[in-house]
Design an enzyme around this catalytic site. Structure first.
Site, PDB file in Angstrom:
ATOM      1  N   LYS A  71       0.830  -1.207   0.000  1.00 37.44           N
ATOM      2  CA  LYS A  71       0.000   0.000   0.000  1.00 37.44           C
ATOM      3  C   LYS A  71       0.869   1.264   0.000  1.00 37.44           C
ATOM      4  O   LYS A  71       1.924   1.304   0.641  1.00 37.44           O
ATOM      5  CB  LYS A  71      -0.897  -0.040   1.237  1.00 37.44           C
ATOM      6  CG  LYS A  71      -2.031   0.955   1.283  1.00 37.44           C
ATOM      7  CD  LYS A  71      -2.899   0.660   2.507  1.00 37.44           C
ATOM      8  CE  LYS A  71      -4.051   1.621   2.666  1.00 37.44           C
ATOM      9  NZ  LYS A  71      -4.862   1.303   3.866  1.00 37.44           N
ATOM     10  N   SER A  73      -9.700   1.321   3.314  1.00 39.14           N
ATOM     11  CA  SER A  73      -8.789   2.029   2.434  1.00 39.14           C
ATOM     12  C   SER A  73      -7.775   1.116   1.726  1.00 39.14           C
ATOM     13  O   SER A  73      -7.092   1.569   0.806  1.00 39.14           O
ATOM     14  CB  SER A  73      -8.037   3.089   3.240  1.00 39.14           C
ATOM     15  OG  SER A  73      -7.226   2.499   4.247  1.00 39.14           O
ATOM     16  N   SER A  94      -9.964  -1.102   7.513  1.00 38.13           N
ATOM     17  CA  SER A  94      -9.386  -0.871   6.190  1.00 38.13           C
ATOM     18  C   SER A  94      -8.726  -2.081   5.550  1.00 38.13           C
ATOM     19  O   SER A  94      -8.418  -2.057   4.363  1.00 38.13           O
ATOM     20  CB  SER A  94      -8.368   0.278   6.254  1.00 38.13           C
ATOM     21  OG  SER A  94      -9.030   1.502   6.454  1.00 38.13           O
TER      22      SER A  94
END
Length: 469
Positions: free
Chosen positions: A81, A156, A180
């Site tokens: 990420k 996310s 997330s």
């Protein structure tokens, strides 16, 4: 072995590379080819380390002459990420303002994975500053759900979940401060694990280096993969110690209660029914665990709604003071709309109320601790409703609806408990998941129960995505 390396799991790939049944270079190239074929269709991987990954794979193959010196993830590629540090690459947080914010060193968990032989294939997409439950970044644009592009891929860590679901990487590393990891895993039919707070060391090399108090207390890094047993290996590597995180807990495993283990099953949270397909999935998971020897009882844990509301209050206390000057100018108009709605739905507490929140957190954590003496596992929804349509989170009042929908995602963050989002049997071709929450530092108990559920449904293969003609 399977002729397509992109269909294999982490443990399978590592074993094949270690025994030279396949080369790391072949594995990395196969995943790069997958990115080339479908990457633009889903927009999950945003920066590809093509030359670097192939060079690292070649070195990994040279090292396989001595199996005894190989790490448990030797030659296996993964995604990362864009808000997790990778030395020499920008930690963008999904915004153009940080497009050149190059990290000086790896995050501790990334350093551990690379030391174990894993190879970063590419960086994955996230919403601006990881501030939405939908993945659409100001820098890279939207990530698309491979099952249905009209619904959210989650957030996310949406880029991570889609990259794993479509076979572009066998695993990825994201983070979780409010579901997330677990929510996008539900949206895309993969497994994700939020470790106990402190289990995985965390630190950033960029300025400002420190997170606000909400992040320090509630955010953790964790892995996503298509198989639960892969998460177990990844957690073992990621949880190695690092002095850069002063709150790291050097715990290999907690004592597991003697069998039979009691499981709290929540079907109708706070009297509110879940969507029918989610209720069916929970009942199926409960029956599978019961058949495996767990004692499953329909009983709700202490006041999850209060913990969800407390999560909002803690987050707003950190977000609102810095929003206008430090964050809003760098966010897309959609993110601005979402955050403004959140601030309208959940006004900032007074200083006195914020002070009271910390005492309430202690009381609720104690109630859960006492409850989990009898029920060390809680089987609960990831979300009470299926993934929402694109744009639904931008409607007036949507923030309040979402917090209610995600009331069972947020307790694990507020009080630091381990939580697993594990896929169960699909419904009408759409992925379904359930959540297992465990006692603090009893991470392995979640994974053990998740493995039982995994064995009761078919293997998860990469989602097929039609490339553009």
């Amino acid at each position: 072995m399977n002729s397509d390396p992109t269909t294999l799991g982490v443990v399978e790939l590592a074993a094949a590379i270690r025994t030279r049944r396949i080369s790391s270079r072949e594995v990395v190239q196969a995943h790069l080819d997958r990115v080339d074929t479908i990457g633009s269709e889903v927009n999950a991987i945003t920066q590809v380390r093509r030359e670097q990954a192939l060079a690292e794979a070649a070195r990994a193959d040279d090292a396989t002459v001595d199996e005894d010196d190989l790490g448990p993830l030797h030659g296996v590629p993964f995604g990362l990420k864009e808000n997790v540090d990778l030395a020499g690459w920008p930690t963008t947080d999904g915004v153009s303002a940080f497009a050149d914010a190059v990290a000086e060193q790896d995050a501790p968990s990334v350093a551990h994975l690379r030391a174990a032989g894993a190879i970063v294939l590419g960086r994955t997409n996230l919403p601006d500053f990881a501030l939405r439950w939908h993945t659409d970044s100001e820098l890279h644009g939207p990530t698309r759900n491979p099952f249905d592009p009209t619904i959210t891929p989650g957030g996310s860590s949406g880029g991570d979940a889609v990259a794993v679901a479509t076979g572009m990487v066998p695993f990825s590393v994201g983070n979780d401060m409010g579901g997330s990891l677990r929510w996008p895993a539900q949206c895309n039919g993969v497994a994700a694990f939020k470790p106990s707070f402190g289990r995985v060391a965390d630190a950033r090399s960029l300025q400002p280096t420190e997170q606000p108090l909400s992040g320090q207390l509630m955010a953790v890094q964790g892995p996503l993969a298509r198989q639960v047993d892969d998460l177990r290996v990844l957690l073992d590597v990621m949880s190695r110690p690092s002095a850069r995180d002063p709150w790291h807990v050097p715990a290999v495993a907690a004592i597991t209660p003697k069998a039979p283990i009691h499981v709290s099953l929540t079907i109708r949270p706070s009297g509110t029914p879940c969507a029918p397909e989610i209720e069916r999935s929970l009942r199926w998971a409960g029956s599978v665990l019961a058949e495996a020897g767990y004692i499953v009882e329909e009983v709700e844990p202490p006041d999850p709604t209060a913990l969800a509301q407390l999560w909002v209050r803690i987050l707003m206390a950190a977000l609102v003071p810095v929003w206008d000057e430090q964050l809003e100018p760098h966010c897309s108009s959609d993110t601005q709309t979402f955050i403004r709605d959140a601030m309208a739905c959940f006004p900032l507490d007074s200083p006195e109320a914020q002070y009271a929140s910390w005492m309430e957190r202690q009381s609720l954590a104690r109630e859960w601790s006492l409850f989990m003496e009898r029920y060390p596992l809680v089987l609960i929804p990831v979300s009470t409703q299926p993934p929402f349509s694109i744009g639904a989170d931008l409607q007036p009042g949507a923030s309040e609806t979402l917090v209610d929908t995600f009331r069972f995602l947020l307790p694990a963050n507020v009080i630091g408990l381990p939580a697993l989002s594990v896929p169960v049997r699909p419904v009408d071709g759409r992925p379904q998941s359930v959540q297992l929450i465990g006692r603090y530092l009893h991470d392995s108990m979640c994974l053990n129960a998740g493995s039982v559920l995994e064995q009761a449904r078919r293997r998860i293969d990469p989602v097929e995505v039609e490339p553009a003609s």
